[in-house]
Write an enzyme that holds these catalytic residues in place. Sequence first.
Site, PDB file in Angstrom:
ATOM      1  N   GLU A   1       0.853  -1.064   0.027  1.00 40.50           N
ATOM      2  CA  GLU A   1      -0.065  -0.020   0.144  1.00 40.50           C
ATOM      3  C   GLU A   1       0.933   1.176   0.087  1.00 40.50           C
ATOM      4  OE1 GLU A   1      -2.792   0.262  -0.689  1.00 40.50           O
ATOM      5  OE2 GLU A   1      -3.548  -1.640  -0.658  1.00 40.50           O
TER       6      GLU A   1
ATOM      7  N   TYR B   1      -6.592   6.568   3.988  1.00 38.90           N
ATOM      8  CA  TYR B   1      -6.760   5.451   3.024  1.00 38.90           C
ATOM      9  C   TYR B   1      -6.018   4.397   3.443  1.00 38.90           C
ATOM     10  CZ  TYR B   1      -5.778   2.391  -0.750  1.00 38.90           C
ATOM     11  OH  TYR B   1      -5.421   1.444  -1.723  1.00 38.90           O
TER      12      TYR B   1
ATOM     13  N   ASP C   1      -9.510   6.265  -2.441  1.00 36.87           N
ATOM     14  CA  ASP C   1      -8.211   6.466  -3.503  1.00 36.87           C
ATOM     15  C   ASP C   1      -8.725   7.315  -4.671  1.00 36.87           C
ATOM     16  OD1 ASP C   1      -8.939   4.504  -4.603  1.00 36.87           O
ATOM     17  OD2 ASP C   1      -6.822   3.836  -5.224  1.00 36.87           O
TER      18      ASP C   1
END
Length: 334
Positions: free
Chosen positions: A40, A123, A141
Amino acid sequence: MPHVQASDFQKILLNWAQSQGRHDLPWQIDPSPYRVLVSEIMLQQTQVATVIPYFERWMKLFPTLKDLAIASEDEVMSLWQGLGYYSRARNLQKAARYIIDDCGGDFPSELEDLEAIPGVGRYTAGAIRSFAYDHYGPIVDGNVRRLFSRVFAIEGLANQSAYQKQLWFIAEHLSPAQNCRDFAQALLDMGATLCKAKSPACERCPLQQDCLAYQQQQVALFPSPKPKKVLPLRHETYLWVEQQQQLLLVKRPSPGIWAGLWCLPQLEATTVLEPKASDLSFQHTFSHYKLKASVRHQQSIPPSELDTRWLNKDELVNVGLATPIRKLIEKHWR
DNA sequence: AATTCGGGGTC
DNA sequence: GACCCAGAATT
């Protein structure tokens, strides 16, 4: 409130993703908290195809949180070299040390605790909850922003808080308490493969009948195009100081561009040199300015507070180098 | 609320 | 060239 029932929305996405979603991305295999965290962070503002080889190399060298925590900064930065936004790499190592030192090695699982990890925002916290734990974890996102702004015809610019607030409200409302991982992946897959920024594939979209932008034939108007601005031009001078097959490099300070990477020494911005025929030059465009750089051959540099190192050509592969500097060196050294 | 962080893919 | 990308931290 969204005009589509959360349960209906979830069913549509989960059903679509089962046959049309992505299921073979490297970080989908063994989605441990650590692997999800690394993926991520790498994926922030970076395309999937770009990240894949970086992720594979990273996992080979730093298979666990501890391996990352005890690594040297040069190891970390050299693996991140070329990926950009280098504070991500430094934060990722901070994150490893934070979890080991301050969390007793227990990887956080609550949203609030996840957001306390260096480099993890709203996020990424939601993504880790969804992908690593399969727990409720709303995400917004670029993909989700595009999808929601079209389906629910929400206007606004990405950096406007009122706009972001609406998107997060919808994300929290639509995210399920079950099948959290599959739902989050479905959101991203929809945005990446159907609800694309350019030439979206509405004809294949399972939300077509529910999409307000599609109904109004205004898909292309969402999300609102951000006002473009002319990038400022900056001139910089770097120095090429070579002795006995070795090149003098300095470590870039933080904060600043290329922080933590090694680079040719840079002349003070206030110093102006007359151009010489022997000067090298390069251009580079960053997200927020355009750089025109000249490189002056010199015998030495004035004393500096920065770390300096003499490196020969073989040693260059072991450190993180600013990409245009690496290209310049490869092109002109010998 | 606006800026600062990169670099590559893609059209 | 222009735009976009699984954003966060700082000011």
